[in-house]
Design an enzyme around this catalytic site. Structure first.
Site, PDB file in Angstrom:
ATOM      1  N   THR A 167      15.636  23.424  69.410  1.00 56.72           N
ATOM      2  CA  THR A 167      16.666  22.387  69.521  1.00 56.72           C
ATOM      3  C   THR A 167      16.887  21.931  68.081  1.00 56.72           C
ATOM      4  O   THR A 167      15.934  21.924  67.284  1.00 56.72           O
ATOM      5  CB  THR A 167      16.216  21.191  70.400  1.00 56.72           C
ATOM      6  OG1 THR A 167      15.037  20.626  69.816  1.00 56.72           O
ATOM      7  CG2 THR A 167      15.907  21.613  71.829  1.00 56.72           C
ATOM      8  N   HIS A 168      18.109  21.603  67.728  1.00 52.88           N
ATOM      9  CA  HIS A 168      18.446  21.238  66.342  1.00 52.88           C
ATOM     10  C   HIS A 168      18.093  22.353  65.356  1.00 52.88           C
ATOM     11  O   HIS A 168      17.877  22.094  64.171  1.00 52.88           O
ATOM     12  CB  HIS A 168      17.731  19.953  65.892  1.00 52.88           C
ATOM     13  CG  HIS A 168      17.750  18.855  66.902  1.00 52.88           C
ATOM     14  ND1 HIS A 168      18.725  17.877  66.924  1.00 52.88           N
ATOM     15  CD2 HIS A 168      16.927  18.596  67.947  1.00 52.88           C
ATOM     16  CE1 HIS A 168      18.492  17.050  67.935  1.00 52.88           C
ATOM     17  NE2 HIS A 168      17.417  17.460  68.570  1.00 52.88           N
ATOM     18  N   SER A 289      26.783  46.254  50.823  1.00 50.20           N
ATOM     19  CA  SER A 289      27.430  45.551  49.728  1.00 50.20           C
ATOM     20  C   SER A 289      27.637  46.544  48.594  1.00 50.20           C
ATOM     21  O   SER A 289      26.793  47.404  48.350  1.00 50.20           O
ATOM     22  CB  SER A 289      26.539  44.397  49.263  1.00 50.20           C
ATOM     23  OG  SER A 289      26.828  44.089  47.908  1.00 50.20           O
ATOM     24  N   LYS A 295      21.492  45.182  50.754  1.00 46.31           N
ATOM     25  CA  LYS A 295      22.145  44.370  51.788  1.00 46.31           C
ATOM     26  C   LYS A 295      22.625  45.159  52.987  1.00 46.31           C
ATOM     27  O   LYS A 295      23.085  46.286  52.890  1.00 46.31           O
ATOM     28  CB  LYS A 295      23.356  43.647  51.180  1.00 46.31           C
ATOM     29  CG  LYS A 295      22.960  42.647  50.126  1.00 46.31           C
ATOM     30  CD  LYS A 295      22.987  41.237  50.623  1.00 46.31           C
ATOM     31  CE  LYS A 295      24.391  40.716  50.688  1.00 46.31           C
ATOM     32  NZ  LYS A 295      24.378  39.282  50.932  1.00 46.31           N
ATOM     33  N   ASN A 297      25.037  43.652  55.796  1.00 44.54           N
ATOM     34  CA  ASN A 297      25.708  42.407  56.206  1.00 44.54           C
ATOM     35  C   ASN A 297      26.166  42.455  57.661  1.00 44.54           C
ATOM     36  O   ASN A 297      26.720  43.462  58.098  1.00 44.54           O
ATOM     37  CB  ASN A 297      26.924  42.155  55.308  1.00 44.54           C
ATOM     38  CG  ASN A 297      26.517  41.865  53.876  1.00 44.54           C
ATOM     39  OD1 ASN A 297      25.465  41.251  53.642  1.00 44.54           O
ATOM     40  ND2 ASN A 297      27.309  42.316  52.928  1.00 44.54           N
ATOM     41  N   GLU A 302      29.853  38.036  62.049  1.00 41.43           N
ATOM     42  CA  GLU A 302      30.591  36.975  61.340  1.00 41.43           C
ATOM     43  C   GLU A 302      32.032  36.902  61.819  1.00 41.43           C
ATOM     44  O   GLU A 302      32.591  35.814  62.026  1.00 41.43           O
ATOM     45  CB  GLU A 302      30.553  37.216  59.834  1.00 41.43           C
ATOM     46  CG  GLU A 302      29.157  37.078  59.241  1.00 41.43           C
ATOM     47  CD  GLU A 302      29.109  37.638  57.830  1.00 41.43           C
ATOM     48  OE1 GLU A 302      29.365  36.877  56.899  1.00 41.43           O
ATOM     49  OE2 GLU A 302      28.833  38.838  57.664  1.00 41.43           O
TER      50      GLU A 302
END
Ligand code: ARG
Length: 470
Positions: A167-168, A289, A295, A297, A302
């Site tokens: 939570t949070h 990348s 990387k 990604n 996204e």
């Protein structure tokens, strides 16, 4: 009716409605007025609607059967020309309705002019658009079913794998991977039912409302409704040509669904990071990348996180277009289509991408288990034990546990690493038995309440969903 008007429109005036016009429109007027650039996507629905209308006009004796036959066959020729990419769409003819009818006239001649009897473009566009949106509801329903199946397979595979529940975005309590995956199955099932509900409500046929008031011809609206797969004709002609609430329902359901997708997308972005390593995304759904060789990604995730922006934008746009429009049809409503087309394309692509990503991702079971045990995740289990074993009021148990957490934090260890003496220095009633509740496996196993995270409950839910999804 004669076969052709004695006084054809003046040159430059619209061939379809130019009777009272002395000149054609300004070029900029044509540009702002024409919708053919986008409403050509409605060609199949437009032709289906016209074929049903022509067949009904013949059945009710409004058209001769030979005219209706010529119209029906001519429309099929138009359909195949469009499908083969051999159709020259004309901006001067404004929209898909007039493009199709004008080509029909070139193919079959005079009878084409009788197709528009007892009809207007107002009910025509209303029926075309409903048919299109109805198909998109079906596409969303099957896209959602596939995605639910992908989440369900993940849930089945890892029904008892422990992971941290948050939570949070702070460690809360250990949960199971299966439980987390099934949370999305529940959300997507509600999304699916929203499309099903919207589909049911929109499944009434506006064709035959004509311009706005109905018609004096003895049409059979039940016949066209049935031919186009609608449950019944709409009951009020004014409402039929003036509302787009069915499109707004589709957009609203799409927005809620895209919001759900964006939440899992965000979890994937977090979980696939080097800091979390909860999941490994397949190479199929990630990119490299050009400068940082290490990387990978999570671009698809996204983009899925972002897509709601676009779909909700379309929803707000259509609400704003419709707001305050006096009955009945106004040309403002031509602005409905691009919004819905873009939102539907975006949603279907998003559902397909998410289904691929979920099917191909693999959970790092060991990382999940290690992470589940950190962050004092069994503090609630300790507090619950104090209530059960020592009969402490929960508020006091919470306080004792908080003191023990602070002690462990200071020592730099986890709760199970505190000695019994240390525990008893905070509350002298604590016994060895407490250690049995501090492990994460025990913790998840104990949460057997209906809807809880225990592997037993998760397995039951997996079985339920397997039956429901077939
Ligand atoms: N292209 C129009 C639209 O999409 C079709 C209906 C036009 N009706 C009219 N009376 N101008 O809304």
């Amino acid at each position: 009716m004669t076969n052709s008007p004695n006084t054809p429109p003046k040159s430059g005036a619209n061939q379809m409605w130019g009777g009272r016009f002395a000149s054609g429109p300004d070029a900029i007027m044509t540009a702002i007025n024409a919708s053919i650039g986008f409403d050509k996507r409605l060609y199949a629905q437009d032709i289906a609607g016209s074929r049903a209308h022509a067949a009904m006009l013949a059945a009710t004796g409004i058209l001769t059967s030979s005219d209706a036959k010529a119209i029906g066959e001519g429309l099929l020729t138009v359909l195949s020309e469009i499908e083969a990419g051999n159709f020259a769409f004309s901006t001067a003819l404004e929209d898909i309705h007039m493009n199709v009818e004008s080509r029909l006239k070139e193919i079959i001649g005079a009878p084409a002019g009788r197709l528009h009897t007892a009809r207007s473009r107002n009910d025509q566009v209303a029926v075309d658009f409903r048919l299109w949106v109805r198909d998109q509801c079906d596409a969303a329903i099957s896209g959602l079913t596939a995605l639910m199946q992908a989440f369900l397979s993940q849930a089945e595979q890892g029904a008892d794998w422990v992971m941290p529940g948050f939570t949070h975005l702070q460690t809360a309590q250990p949960v199971t991977w299966g439980h987390h995956m099934l949370a999305y199955v529940e959300m997507l099932a509600r999304d699916k039912s929203r499309f099903e509900d919207a589909r049911k409500r929109m499944n009434e046929c506006p064709l035959g409302a004509a311009a706005l008031a109905g018609t004096s011809f003895p049409i059979d609206r039940h016949m066209t409704a049935a031919a186009l797969g609608f449950d019944r004709p709409t009951a009020n002609s004014l409402d039929s040509v003036s509302d787009r609430d069915f499109a707004l329902e589709f957009l609203s359901a799409s927005s809620i669904c895209a919001m759900h997708l964006s939440r899992f997308a965000e979890e994937l972005v977090i979980w696939s990071s080097a800091q979390f390593r909860f999941v490994k995304l397949s190479d199929k759904w990630t990119t490299g990348s050009s400068i940082m060789p290490q990387k990978k990604n999570p671009d698809a995730a996204e983009l899925l996180r972002a897509k709601l922006g676009r779909i909700l934008g379309a929803t707000v746009a259509l609400f704003t277009i419709m707001k305050g429009l006096a009955l009945t049809y106004s040309k403002d409503m031509q602005e409905d289509k691009e919004q819905v087309f873009d939102a539907a394309d975006t949603l279907m692509l998003a559902l397909a991408a998410m289904t691929g990503m979920v099917s191909d991702m693999s959970a790092n079971r060991d990382v999940l288990a290690t992470s589940a045990a950190s962050g004092f995740s069994t503090a609630t289990d300790l507090a619950d034990w104090l209530v059960r074993a020592l009969n402490l009021p929960f508020r006091d148990a919470h306080h004792v546990t908080g003191t023990l957490v602070a002690m462990a934090e200071k020592k730099g260890c986890d709760l199970p690493d505190l000695s019994i003496t240390e525990m008893q220095s905070v509350h002298d009633g604590i016994t060895q038995e407490v250690y049995s509740v501090l492990g994460v496996e025990n913790s998840v196993r104990s949460r057997t309440s209906y809807g809880g995270t225990s592997p037993v409950r998760v397995a039951e839910q997996v079985a339920r969903w397997k039956t429901l999804l077939g």
